[in-house]
Design a protein around this motif. Structure first.
Motif, PDB file in Angstrom:
ATOM      1  N   ARG A   1      62.550  41.787  40.561  1.00 29.05           N
ATOM      2  CA  ARG A   1      62.885  41.274  39.293  1.00 29.05           C
ATOM      3  C   ARG A   1      63.583  42.041  38.471  1.00 29.05           C
ATOM      4  O   ARG A   1      63.292  43.401  38.053  1.00 29.05           O
ATOM      5  CB  ARG A   1      61.538  41.033  38.609  1.00 29.05           C
ATOM      6  N   ARG A   2      64.762  41.719  37.740  1.00 24.76           N
ATOM      7  CA  ARG A   2      65.396  42.669  36.833  1.00 24.76           C
ATOM      8  C   ARG A   2      64.735  42.594  35.597  1.00 24.76           C
ATOM      9  O   ARG A   2      64.466  41.852  34.742  1.00 24.76           O
ATOM     10  CB  ARG A   2      66.835  42.053  36.772  1.00 24.76           C
ATOM     11  N   ALA A   3      64.266  43.975  35.265  1.00 22.10           N
ATOM     12  CA  ALA A   3      63.449  44.370  34.149  1.00 22.10           C
ATOM     13  C   ALA A   3      64.117  45.297  33.249  1.00 22.10           C
ATOM     14  O   ALA A   3      64.636  46.422  33.788  1.00 22.10           O
ATOM     15  CB  ALA A   3      62.054  44.592  34.243  1.00 22.10           C
ATOM     16  N   PRO A   4      63.843  45.408  31.892  1.00 17.61           N
ATOM     17  CA  PRO A   4      64.462  46.451  31.042  1.00 17.61           C
ATOM     18  C   PRO A   4      63.886  47.789  31.496  1.00 17.61           C
ATOM     19  O   PRO A   4      62.498  47.885  31.715  1.00 17.61           O
ATOM     20  CB  PRO A   4      64.125  46.288  29.551  1.00 17.61           C
ATOM     21  N   LEU A   5      64.528  49.118  31.352  1.00 19.85           N
ATOM     22  CA  LEU A   5      63.812  50.456  31.553  1.00 19.85           C
ATOM     23  C   LEU A   5      63.504  50.962  30.458  1.00 19.85           C
ATOM     24  O   LEU A   5      64.553  50.930  29.362  1.00 19.85           O
ATOM     25  CB  LEU A   5      64.891  51.031  32.377  1.00 19.85           C
ATOM     26  N   GLN A   6      62.206  51.439  29.870  1.00 20.19           N
ATOM     27  CA  GLN A   6      62.103  51.907  28.774  1.00 20.19           C
ATOM     28  C   GLN A   6      62.752  53.233  28.512  1.00 20.19           C
ATOM     29  O   GLN A   6      62.242  54.134  29.666  1.00 20.19           O
ATOM     30  CB  GLN A   6      60.384  51.891  28.311  1.00 20.19           C
ATOM     31  N   PRO A   7      63.474  53.431  27.629  1.00 24.68           N
ATOM     32  CA  PRO A   7      64.122  54.747  27.336  1.00 24.68           C
ATOM     33  C   PRO A   7      63.249  55.980  27.281  1.00 24.68           C
ATOM     34  O   PRO A   7      63.581  57.252  27.990  1.00 24.68           O
ATOM     35  CB  PRO A   7      64.923  54.552  26.474  1.00 24.68           C
ATOM     36  N   ASN A   8      62.045  55.880  26.742  1.00 18.86           N
ATOM     37  CA  ASN A   8      61.174  57.035  26.444  1.00 18.86           C
ATOM     38  C   ASN A   8      60.109  57.015  27.526  1.00 18.86           C
ATOM     39  O   ASN A   8      59.013  57.546  27.137  1.00 18.86           O
ATOM     40  CB  ASN A   8      60.642  56.739  25.004  1.00 18.86           C
ATOM     41  N   HIS A   9      60.394  56.445  28.498  1.00 13.15           N
ATOM     42  CA  HIS A   9      59.138  56.454  29.786  1.00 13.15           C
ATOM     43  C   HIS A   9      59.839  57.548  30.758  1.00 13.15           C
ATOM     44  O   HIS A   9      60.745  57.558  30.678  1.00 13.15           O
ATOM     45  CB  HIS A   9      58.816  54.987  30.349  1.00 13.15           C
ATOM     46  N   PRO A  10      58.753  58.128  31.528  1.00 15.99           N
ATOM     47  CA  PRO A  10      59.101  59.154  32.438  1.00 15.99           C
ATOM     48  C   PRO A  10      60.073  58.251  33.515  1.00 15.99           C
ATOM     49  O   PRO A  10      59.578  57.294  34.045  1.00 15.99           O
ATOM     50  CB  PRO A  10      58.005  59.497  32.923  1.00 15.99           C
ATOM     51  N   VAL A  11      60.958  59.012  34.060  1.00 18.55           N
ATOM     52  CA  VAL A  11      61.830  58.494  35.063  1.00 18.55           C
ATOM     53  C   VAL A  11      61.008  58.611  36.457  1.00 18.55           C
ATOM     54  O   VAL A  11      60.351  59.497  36.378  1.00 18.55           O
ATOM     55  CB  VAL A  11      63.195  59.399  35.336  1.00 18.55           C
ATOM     56  N   VAL A  12      61.179  57.584  37.122  1.00 18.72           N
ATOM     57  CA  VAL A  12      60.408  57.401  38.554  1.00 18.72           C
ATOM     58  C   VAL A  12      61.356  57.278  39.486  1.00 18.72           C
ATOM     59  O   VAL A  12      62.618  56.666  39.324  1.00 18.72           O
ATOM     60  CB  VAL A  12      59.132  56.615  38.752  1.00 18.72           C
ATOM     61  N   HIS A  13      61.060  57.264  40.709  1.00 18.28           N
ATOM     62  CA  HIS A  13      62.046  57.139  41.991  1.00 18.28           C
ATOM     63  C   HIS A  13      63.201  57.903  42.074  1.00 18.28           C
ATOM     64  O   HIS A  13      64.212  57.335  42.443  1.00 18.28           O
ATOM     65  CB  HIS A  13      62.196  55.552  42.107  1.00 18.28           C
ATOM     66  N   VAL A  14      62.939  59.177  41.620  1.00 15.89           N
ATOM     67  CA  VAL A  14      63.986  59.958  41.987  1.00 15.89           C
ATOM     68  C   VAL A  14      63.676  60.890  43.095  1.00 15.89           C
ATOM     69  O   VAL A  14      62.634  61.077  43.415  1.00 15.89           O
ATOM     70  CB  VAL A  14      64.525  60.804  40.558  1.00 15.89           C
ATOM     71  N   SER A  15      64.794  61.503  43.709  1.00 14.99           N
ATOM     72  CA  SER A  15      64.613  62.323  44.801  1.00 14.99           C
ATOM     73  C   SER A  15      64.570  63.941  44.374  1.00 14.99           C
ATOM     74  O   SER A  15      64.817  63.883  43.110  1.00 14.99           O
ATOM     75  CB  SER A  15      65.787  62.394  45.877  1.00 14.99           C
ATOM     76  N   TRP A  16      63.908  64.906  45.326  1.00 15.62           N
ATOM     77  CA  TRP A  16      63.846  66.100  44.985  1.00 15.62           C
ATOM     78  C   TRP A  16      65.328  66.615  44.587  1.00 15.62           C
ATOM     79  O   TRP A  16      65.619  67.402  43.645  1.00 15.62           O
ATOM     80  CB  TRP A  16      63.337  66.979  46.183  1.00 15.62           C
ATOM     81  N   GLU A  17      66.237  66.098  45.511  1.00 14.95           N
ATOM     82  CA  GLU A  17      67.524  66.695  45.371  1.00 14.95           C
ATOM     83  C   GLU A  17      67.986  65.999  44.005  1.00 14.95           C
ATOM     84  O   GLU A  17      68.800  67.042  43.523  1.00 14.95           O
ATOM     85  CB  GLU A  17      68.390  65.811  46.543  1.00 14.95           C
ATOM     86  N   GLY A  18      67.821  65.135  43.544  1.00 14.15           N
ATOM     87  CA  GLY A  18      68.441  64.396  42.360  1.00 14.15           C
ATOM     88  C   GLY A  18      67.573  65.337  41.121  1.00 14.15           C
ATOM     89  O   GLY A  18      68.224  65.637  39.951  1.00 14.15           O
ATOM     90  N   SER A  19      66.342  65.613  41.292  1.00 10.29           N
ATOM     91  CA  SER A  19      65.606  66.237  40.285  1.00 10.29           C
ATOM     92  C   SER A  19      66.200  67.623  39.984  1.00 10.29           C
ATOM     93  O   SER A  19      66.213  68.245  38.980  1.00 10.29           O
ATOM     94  CB  SER A  19      63.940  66.287  40.605  1.00 10.29           C
ATOM     95  N   ASP A  20      66.500  68.307  41.031  1.00  9.30           N
ATOM     96  CA  ASP A  20      66.897  69.766  41.140  1.00  9.30           C
ATOM     97  C   ASP A  20      68.143  69.631  40.545  1.00  9.30           C
ATOM     98  O   ASP A  20      68.683  70.510  39.717  1.00  9.30           O
ATOM     99  CB  ASP A  20      67.046  70.343  42.589  1.00  9.30           C
ATOM    100  N   ALA A  21      69.105  68.872  40.823  1.00  8.58           N
ATOM    101  CA  ALA A  21      70.369  68.531  40.351  1.00  8.58           C
ATOM    102  C   ALA A  21      70.417  68.279  38.643  1.00  8.58           C
ATOM    103  O   ALA A  21      71.009  68.862  38.026  1.00  8.58           O
ATOM    104  CB  ALA A  21      71.342  67.406  40.900  1.00  8.58           C
ATOM    105  N   PHE A  22      69.402  67.563  38.267  1.00 10.23           N
ATOM    106  CA  PHE A  22      69.078  67.229  36.854  1.00 10.23           C
ATOM    107  C   PHE A  22      68.832  68.469  36.050  1.00 10.23           C
ATOM    108  O   PHE A  22      69.352  68.745  35.176  1.00 10.23           O
ATOM    109  CB  PHE A  22      67.908  66.334  36.703  1.00 10.23           C
ATOM    110  N   ALA A  23      67.866  69.234  36.675  1.00 16.20           N
ATOM    111  CA  ALA A  23      67.463  70.434  36.024  1.00 16.20           C
ATOM    112  C   ALA A  23      68.581  71.377  35.642  1.00 16.20           C
ATOM    113  O   ALA A  23      68.637  72.046  34.700  1.00 16.20           O
ATOM    114  CB  ALA A  23      66.454  71.178  36.806  1.00 16.20           C
ATOM    115  N   ARG A  24      69.317  71.596  36.882  1.00 15.01           N
ATOM    116  CA  ARG A  24      70.620  72.585  36.749  1.00 15.01           C
ATOM    117  C   ARG A  24      71.465  72.210  35.501  1.00 15.01           C
ATOM    118  O   ARG A  24      72.020  72.847  34.914  1.00 15.01           O
ATOM    119  CB  ARG A  24      71.365  72.703  38.129  1.00 15.01           C
ATOM    120  N   TRP A  25      71.762  70.771  35.818  1.00 19.03           N
ATOM    121  CA  TRP A  25      72.746  70.264  34.838  1.00 19.03           C
ATOM    122  C   TRP A  25      71.974  70.343  33.286  1.00 19.03           C
ATOM    123  O   TRP A  25      72.702  70.654  32.440  1.00 19.03           O
ATOM    124  CB  TRP A  25      72.710  68.688  35.123  1.00 19.03           C
TER     125      TRP A  25
END
Ligand code: AVJ
Ligand code: FE
Length: 368
Positions: A249-273
């Motif tokens: 089901r295509r549903a809006p993403l709430q901008p101020n909710h915690p992001v979920v379904h990210v990998s460790w690799e993505g998380s680590d890259a986000f933190a460095r960015w």
């Protein structure tokens, strides 16, 4: 912590089972048996495994009874049968599966009636009701795995709405934690898994940690700026933004909710960015009382899943010990899909760094 009594155990067992059955209630048998993903079990396997784990510990081990279905337990052994193979196993299905779950529970209650739950029982499995706490945690943890699978079921409508909420925005962005020695791990009393023990001191340098987890809006900014892989289930909305397509089901993403379904690799890259880094699991635990906002999404940490000093496998090495090493990363906290009974500051979850099916995001830290 209040001591376990037979009444409190009975009530908790019934509550957990109701939660399990409610999750699959809106589905038909075909959906319960279907293989949706090679990294997740068909729901029928989870259901049979929950009941078989109960039979193994509460009926066979505590009640000293013979297995009800001969060799059946082999097919519900999580180590012997990796997730990608579980769809082809000769497991119980449909009416037979429902009957097995009910039969095991009937025997469990007979056995519970005859045992003695006390804080100083000789048998460490019964002391403080340990084996019952383990059973409850197991079923509730599998409920979360089932909810991960249910993200893939088109049109799934839960009986109860899922709980998610916005992250707090007031107050300072980061919390400063002073250098020093912090006690890490579960206290001796009360239920905890073997991997949370022994409690031990850890010497930490001063650090700062985000008060709140990373939001959908912040993660979308990172994806736009770097071309990083988006979280699982994110789809383009056609106007440069994103929607969630979980449950088909295509549903809006709430901008101020915690992001979920990210990998460790993505998380680590986000933190460095962001000019920061992931916290270690010891930093996370040392700061945990001061993080206002947690329990909505699991949080990836920088740490490999390793034993604490003095680790002893109890009551079986296939819960934690076989997973120790540099392959898995530790997650802390808990998600909207985690039952409160499973959430505690010392609880350690783990998964492979590329995995995105769990309800996991991140929180950033940096040296002070
Ligand atoms: C702690 C979530 C990684 O699902 O593999 C369930 C929990 N262990 N049955 C898993 C678990 C045995 C475990 N995690
Ligand atoms: Fe299990």
């Amino acid at each position: 912590m209040t001591a376990n009594t037979k009444e409190s155990i009975l009530e908790a067992l019934a509550e957990a089972r109701q939660r399990t059955l409610e999750l699959v209630e809106p589905l038909d048998d075909e959906q319960r048996n279907r293989v949706y993903s090679s990294i997740l079990s068909p729901l029928a396997w989870d259901l049979g495994h929950i009941a078989n784990f109960e039979e193994l510990w509460l009926v066979q081990t505590i009640g000293v009874r013979e297995p009800m279905h001969g060799e059946l337990g082999r097919f519900y052994d999580a180590i012997e049968n990796p997730r990608r193979t579980r769809g082809e196993l000769p497991i119980l299905r449909d009416a037979e599966l429902r009957a097995y779950m009910a039969d095991v529970r009937e025997r469990t209650l007979e056995v519970l009636d005859a045992v003695e739950i006390s804080p100083d029982a000789d048998d460490p499995l019964l002391r403080d009701g340990f084996v019952y706490e383990m059973l409850l945690a197991h079923e509730l943890q599998h409920n979360e795995t089932m909810l991960q699978l249910l993200e893939m079921v088109e049109g799934y409508e839960p009986l109860r709405p899922d709980g998610t909420s916005a992250v707090a925005t007031a107050g300072p962005e980061m919390v400063e934690v002073a250098a020093g020695e912090y006690e890490i791990g579960a206290r001796p009393r009360g239920f905890a898994y073997d991997n949370e023990r022994q409690r031990h001191p850890a010497e930490l340098a001063a650090f700062e940690i985000d008060r709140t987890p990373v939001t959908n809006a912040a993660y979308a900014e990172f994806v736009a700026a770097t071309g990083a892989e988006p979280p699982m289930y994110w789809e383009r909305d056609g106007e440069g933004g994103w929607v969630s397509a979980a449950r088909g089901r295509r549903a809006p993403l709430q901008p101020n909710h915690p992001v979920v379904h990210v990998s460790w690799e993505g998380s680590d890259a986000f933190a460095r960015w962001a000019g920061k880094r992931l916290p270690t699991e010891q930093e996370w635990e040392a700061a945990s009382e001061r993080l206002e906002s947690s329990g909505q999404a699991w949080e990836w940490t920088a740490s490999d899943f390793l034993p604490y000093p003095g680790f002893e496998a109890f009551p079986y090495s296939e819960y934690s010990e076989v997973f120790f090493g540099d392959e898995h990363r530790v997650l802390r906290g808990g998600s909207w899909a985690t039952h409160p009974r499973v959430v505690r500051p010392s609880f350690r979850n783990w998964d492979l760094p590329q995995r995105r099916q769990i309800f996991a995001g991140l929180r950033c830290a940096r040296d002070a």
